[in-house]
Design an enzyme around this catalytic site. Structure first.
Site, PDB file in Angstrom:
ATOM      1  N   CYS B 105      47.465  20.455 -11.671  1.00 21.55           N
ATOM      2  CA  CYS B 105      46.639  20.926 -12.782  1.00 21.55           C
ATOM      3  C   CYS B 105      47.320  22.188 -13.287  1.00 21.55           C
ATOM      4  CB  CYS B 105      45.211  21.233 -12.333  1.00 21.55           C
ATOM      5  SG  CYS B 105      44.220  22.026 -13.623  1.00 21.55           S
ATOM      6  N   CYS B 108      44.535  25.058 -14.549  1.00 18.70           N
ATOM      7  CA  CYS B 108      43.697  25.772 -13.568  1.00 18.70           C
ATOM      8  C   CYS B 108      43.971  25.173 -12.195  1.00 18.70           C
ATOM      9  CB  CYS B 108      42.219  25.786 -13.952  1.00 18.70           C
ATOM     10  SG  CYS B 108      41.478  24.221 -14.419  1.00 18.70           S
ATOM     11  N   SER B 109      43.047  24.394 -11.645  1.00 17.74           N
ATOM     12  CA  SER B 109      43.278  23.877 -10.298  1.00 17.74           C
ATOM     13  C   SER B 109      42.396  22.658 -10.069  1.00 17.74           C
ATOM     14  CB  SER B 109      42.968  24.950  -9.267  1.00 17.74           C
ATOM     15  OG  SER B 109      41.684  25.470  -9.516  1.00 17.74           O
ATOM     16  N   CYS B 110      42.243  21.823 -11.109  1.00 11.05           N
ATOM     17  CA  CYS B 110      41.402  20.635 -10.993  1.00 11.05           C
ATOM     18  C   CYS B 110      41.945  19.730  -9.885  1.00 11.05           C
ATOM     19  CB  CYS B 110      41.362  19.889 -12.322  1.00 11.05           C
ATOM     20  SG  CYS B 110      40.590  20.876 -13.607  1.00 11.05           S
TER      21      CYS B 110
END
Lengths: 152, 204, 212
Positions: B105, B108-110
């Site tokens: 991602c 962000c950090s999905c």
């Protein structure tokens, strides 16, 4: 050059007549640095404060000019000449040094309400309360917020 | 030198800020302590890579499940009870001898929380987020994964609420293994796509 | 906005340096565990959505965003949202104004999640196989169109239906747009010497232009 046009200054350093002026000044800097508002938002708020406090009957044109001036001076590439013109334009209308920080304070109060800053202020106080609680707690004992400190 | 015992050294500003936030929110009634505990307990003990490993091992063992998983992962894993936050919409991408999938991602950090739990630090780090899309082979080699020149590497950037899970290749030499034995082979990193699974005799 | 978070393809960050999977703790400090739970619990008050929450973390000086650890950016985001939404003052004025979940409600909310699929009210403009280009767009608000695909051409490989559109959702306006998965060739994104083969990115219809 200064980010803030017409700020009372000597040799480039801000000059404060009263302690609260310095406090208002540093508070605005601190709130900007913590990301609460941008300089664009600040210049808008300041322009509105000048309109409200000095031209209660209107003065849209002055507001527009002040707003433009502040925005220009907040830019990086504005030369000395532009800054001087800004000062001259404003000096025509107002006795800037006397009212300068009153406008800051009014703008700050309005921005604080608009941004819901009571919560942020409360948090900052509470950080300090926790720091003090640590310092007041003997080593090895659990650290707790005292009741008095909690109700910030 | 005598040690000063009448105070406690305050922790870092960061820790004080979190303490301030938590004590303020609790005191004002904006959060409840038991809800905080329930949230932490969920991600420390219930949701984690073992969920994903279960899905992968089942897909290796059951062809019709695998087909359903690749066609509609969201509904198929919901039938196993894997539903919830950061797993609302799922796509499973299959590794084969020719295709290798890698998930990132960049914004962000999905990450598929329902199947893998919370993402590891490296997955959230700037180097991984920056480089997985532009130089996947170099990134993979840092995990010890070196793929043949002909392998088609597909990188999935999770920019929407669709979450991606890699179905790794079943290791050779595991024919006849039970699902539970297979499950123990499946690593979290293989389901993100940064490593290949190997037959590990000790697991059996 | 293309702030410090918009990282795809950026250079200079060095190697990944992953901790071994078997040795990595879920949280590296107690404060991380606390801010994680606080962020989820306050999110359950329904006062902001996931895109507002992401945007609150993104709205930082890029140097700060990159300097901070992951959970530090969560802390910054939550502090900002609490202040902007004035939650503390609002609950002081009216103790009943928020429905604050207990443990059972929190577990239920975690299980329900926040699906973003909406009914299809319009026909999708693109189909699988269509060639599309990502429009260049530099706006101040939140977006999920990463800079590295803006201007690049790709091929639609899937249509996921109508999903909540983050660009508007981050501004508190819930609206749906068709969502597609688009495949980009590595050489299109990074040049002819690239070793990247293909990158798949989920993109909403307003981000895309038709290549005729």
């Amino acid at each position: 050059m200064s980010l803030f046009p017409d700020q009372p200054a000597e040799n480039g350093e801000p000059v404060f007549k009263e302690p609260w002026e310095a406090q208002a000044f540093s508070l605005v800097i601190a709130l900007h640095e913590s990301g609460v508002f941008s300089w664009d938002e600040w210049s808008d708020a300041l322009a509105q404060a000048i309109r409200r406090d000095l031209h209660p009957g209107g003065g849209e044109e002055v507001v527009q000019r002040v707003s433009e001036a502040v925005a220009e001076d907040a830019g990086e590439d504005v030369g000395e000449e532009a800054g001087k013109k800004t000062s001259e334009r404003m000096a025509e209308k107002e006795d800037r040094p006397d009212s300068y920080y009153q406008h800051w304070l009014a703008a700050l109060e309005h921005l604080a309400i608009a941004k819901g800053l009571s919560g942020a202020g409360e948090l900052a106080q509470r950080v300090q309360a926790w720091r003090e609680a640590y310092l007041a707690t003997p080593h090895g004992q659990p650290v707790e917020l005292a009741c008095g400190q909690r109700s910030v | 030198m005598s040690h000063d015992h009448d105070h406690t050294d305050p922790p870092s500003d960061l820790e004080l800020r979190v303490k301030a936030l938590e004590s303020l929110l609790l005191e004002k009634g904006l959060v409840k302590q038991d809800a905080l505990n329930a949230i932490i307990e969920t991600y420390e003990h219930q949701v984690g890579p073992k969920n994903g490993a279960h899905v992968v091992a089942k897909a290796w063992s059951d062809l019709s499940f695998k087909q359903a998983l690749l066609a509609d992962a969201t509904a198929t894993v919901a039938d196993l009870g894997y539903v919830g936050r950061q797993g609302e919409h799922l796509t499973v991408v299959e590794n084969t001898s020719d295709i290798h999938n890698l998930v990132v991602c960049t914004l962000c950090s999905c990450y598929p929380w329902t199947l893998l739990g919370l993402p590891p630090v490296w997955y959230k780090s700037a180097p991984y987020r920056a480089r997985a899309v532009s130089e996947p082979r170099a990134v993979l080699s840092e995990f010890g994964t070196v793929l043949p020149e002909h392998t088609d590497i597909r990188v999935w950037d999770s920019t929407s609420e669709m979450r991606y899970l890699v179905l790794p290749e079943r290791p050779a030499g595991t024919g006849g293994w039970r699902e539970s034995q297979l499950q123990a082979l499946v690593t979290r990193n293989s389901m993100i796509g940064v490593e290949l699974l190997r037959h590990r005799e000790e697991v059996k | 906005m293309n702030g410090g978070h918009d990282l795809g393809g950026r250079q200079g960050f060095g190697s990944v340096n992953a901790e071994p999977e078997s040795e990595e703790p879920l949280f590296h400090a107690e404060w991380e565990r606390r801010i994680f739970a606080l962020t989820l619990a306050t999110g359950m008050l329904g006062q902001w959505n996931i895109d507002e929450s992401r945007h609150a973390r993104e709205r930082q000086h890029p140097a700060d965003y990159l300097k901070h650890s992951y959970y530090e950016n969560w802390l910054v985001g939550l502090e900002k949202l609490l202040a902007e939404k004035d939650l503390v003052a609002r609950i002081e004025q009216d103790a009943q104004c928020f429905r604050v979940p207990d443990a059972a409600a929190a577990r239920q909310i975690l299980r329900t999640g926040g699906p973003t699929r909406l009914p299809d009210l319009t026909q999708p403009r693109f189909r699988s196989g269509d060639r599309v280009r990502v429009a260049r767009c530099q706006r101040a608000g939140h977006t999920r169109a990463p800079t590295y695909v803006q201007g690049a051409g790709g091929t639609v490989v899937d249509h996921y239906g109508t999903h909540i559109y983050p660009d508007q959702n981050a501004a508190g306006q819930r609206a749906g747009e068709h969502l597609y998965c688009v495949r980009f060739e590595g050489t299109e994104l990074w040049g002819s010497e690239s070793s990247s083969q293909s990158v798949y990115v989920d993109l909403w219809e307003p981000y895309l232009e038709e290549i005729s």
